[in-house]
Design a protein around this motif. Structure first.
Motif, PDB file in Angstrom:
ATOM      1  N   UNK A 185       0.822  -1.210   0.000  1.00  0.00           N
ATOM      2  CA  UNK A 185       0.000   0.000   0.000  1.00  0.00           C
ATOM      3  C   UNK A 185       0.860   1.266   0.000  1.00  0.00           C
ATOM      4  N   UNK A 186       1.997   1.212   0.688  1.00  0.00           N
ATOM      5  CA  UNK A 186       2.890   2.363   0.721  1.00  0.00           C
ATOM      6  C   UNK A 186       3.605   2.560  -0.614  1.00  0.00           C
ATOM      7  N   UNK A 228      -1.793   9.195  -1.023  1.00  0.00           N
ATOM      8  CA  UNK A 228      -1.088   9.648   0.181  1.00  0.00           C
ATOM      9  C   UNK A 228      -1.986  10.546   1.030  1.00  0.00           C
ATOM     10  N   UNK A 229      -2.762  11.382   0.379  1.00  0.00           N
ATOM     11  CA  UNK A 229      -3.673  12.272   1.109  1.00  0.00           C
ATOM     12  C   UNK A 229      -4.767  11.476   1.810  1.00  0.00           C
ATOM     13  N   UNK A 230      -5.205  10.384   1.190  1.00  0.00           N
ATOM     14  CA  UNK A 230      -6.270   9.554   1.776  1.00  0.00           C
ATOM     15  C   UNK A 230      -5.785   8.696   2.944  1.00  0.00           C
ATOM     16  N   UNK A 240       2.775  16.486   9.221  1.00  0.00           N
ATOM     17  CA  UNK A 240       4.233  16.549   9.202  1.00  0.00           C
ATOM     18  C   UNK A 240       4.845  15.355   8.461  1.00  0.00           C
ATOM     19  N   UNK A 241       4.056  14.298   8.260  1.00  0.00           N
ATOM     20  CA  UNK A 241       4.489  13.159   7.441  1.00  0.00           C
ATOM     21  C   UNK A 241       3.914  13.238   6.032  1.00  0.00           C
ATOM     22  N   UNK A 242       2.659  13.685   5.923  1.00  0.00           N
ATOM     23  CA  UNK A 242       1.987  13.738   4.614  1.00  0.00           C
ATOM     24  C   UNK A 242       2.661  14.731   3.677  1.00  0.00           C
ATOM     25  N   UNK A 243       2.955  15.921   4.173  1.00  0.00           N
ATOM     26  CA  UNK A 243       3.512  16.974   3.315  1.00  0.00           C
ATOM     27  C   UNK A 243       4.879  16.587   2.738  1.00  0.00           C
ATOM     28  N   UNK A 244       5.841  16.121   3.557  1.00  0.00           N
ATOM     29  CA  UNK A 244       7.119  15.687   2.968  1.00  0.00           C
ATOM     30  C   UNK A 244       6.960  14.517   2.011  1.00  0.00           C
TER      31      UNK A 244
END
Length: 314
Positions: free
Chosen positions: A230-231, A245-247, A253-257
């Motif tokens: 999934x990753x 990634x947004x879902x 702080x993890x999603x944005x990078x």
């Protein structure tokens, strides 16, 4: 031999999966086609056409001459190479790769400069970054300038690290002086040739987008859950990958990078598109992949630094 058997097995398994999940294939192909038709063609085709016209009529010389001096100072490129910089950072995938290949095959830049330019001049366009990532996906207009800055700076940072390898002791890449050729006048025959070249390129891009969209939907149909898989799913295609990634609902702080790293990398679909564009040059694709991964790492670290400076922590 093992690689050949692996490829055969993968093709057979994909064919079997397509037969087993025809609805997923249809949905994936439809999503890829809509993405190509609604976004890629309107944003990319005009740039394909105009850059082909500029190249065929030798008009890039006048644009390159006006921007060459500062870009030569910063990146050590030739005059024509500066035009690739302009296109690669402003027009989006895979324009940087196509323009690099066109200039190498037309003997307007050296192969060494072509390899160097390919390492950092094939990027996501600012229009995509602002419209899709900042406004549509993240919904935070305050991130517009930081996101643009990070995604432009990351490949530039890679260029500063790699250019010594490509320059091989020279101070900058040379301007190639060729015998003067008769310039083609801009008439309908030239426009027609440029248009057919642009159609060929845009169809290839669309084909890869549809292919990877189908693969993405087929993998989602697997009957078992695999966190590692999934990753890895977002790396197939950047547009769908950003949405995935947004879902995931990670902390910001993890999603944005992660989103900026994927955007800088471009996804496997953009690598396939790049390989398609540079195949006439004979350039290997592995160095390009390594350099894009380095840019992705730089983008994620810069994004983390920015968030920490804003006081955001886990």
């Amino acid at each position: 031999m093992a690689k050949r058997y692996f490829t055969i097995a993968l093709c057979i398994l994909t064919f079997a999966a397509m037969l087993a999940f025809p609805k997923a294939v249809f949905n994936g192909a439809s999503e890829g086609l809509l993405l190509w038709f609604q976004i890629i063609i309107p944003t990319l085709f005009p740039f394909l056409l105009i850059t082909n016209l500029l190249l065929m009529t030798d008009s890039i010389h006048y644009i390159a001459r006006s921007i060459a001096r500062p870009l030569r100072f910063l990146f050590r490129v030739s005059g024509n190479g500066s035009f690739v910089l302009l296109v690669g950072f402003l027009c989006g995938y895979p324009m940087g790769a196509k323009m690099t290949a066109d200039l190498v095959t037309s003997n307007k830049i050296t192969e060494a400069e072509g390899r160097y330019l390919l390492s950092f001049c094939n990027n996501t366009s600012p229009v995509f970054i602002l419209n899709f990532i900042v406004w549509k996906t993240l919904g935070q207009e305050s991130l517009a300038l930081p996101t643009l800055f990070i995604l432009i700076l990351s490949p530039m940072f890679v260029s500063f690290l790699t250019r010594r390898f490509y320059l091989k002791g020279a101070s900058c890449f040379p301007d190639i002086r060729t015998a003067k050729q008769e310039k083609k006048k801009l008439d309908f025959s030239v426009v027609d040739a440029c248009m057919m070249n642009s159609f060929e390129a845009i169809v290839k891009v669309g084909g890869y987008i549809i292919l990877f969209s189908v693969l993405l939907t087929l993998i989602k149909e697997l009957p078992w859950e695999n966190p590692a898989l999934n990753l890895l799913l977002p790396t197939l295609e950047v547009t769908n990958g950003i949405l995935i990634l947004h879902q995931f609902s990670f902390p910001f702080i993890l999603e944005y990078p992660a989103i900026l790293a994927l955007t800088s990398f471009g996804g496997l679909c953009s690598i396939a598109q790049t390989q398609c564009m540079i195949q006439k040059t004979g350039f290997p694709i592995l160095p390009y992949i390594i350099e894009k991964l380095a840019a992705a790492l730089a983008a994620s670290l810069l994004a983390l630094c920015y968030l920490f400076l804003q006081g955001l922590t886990l």
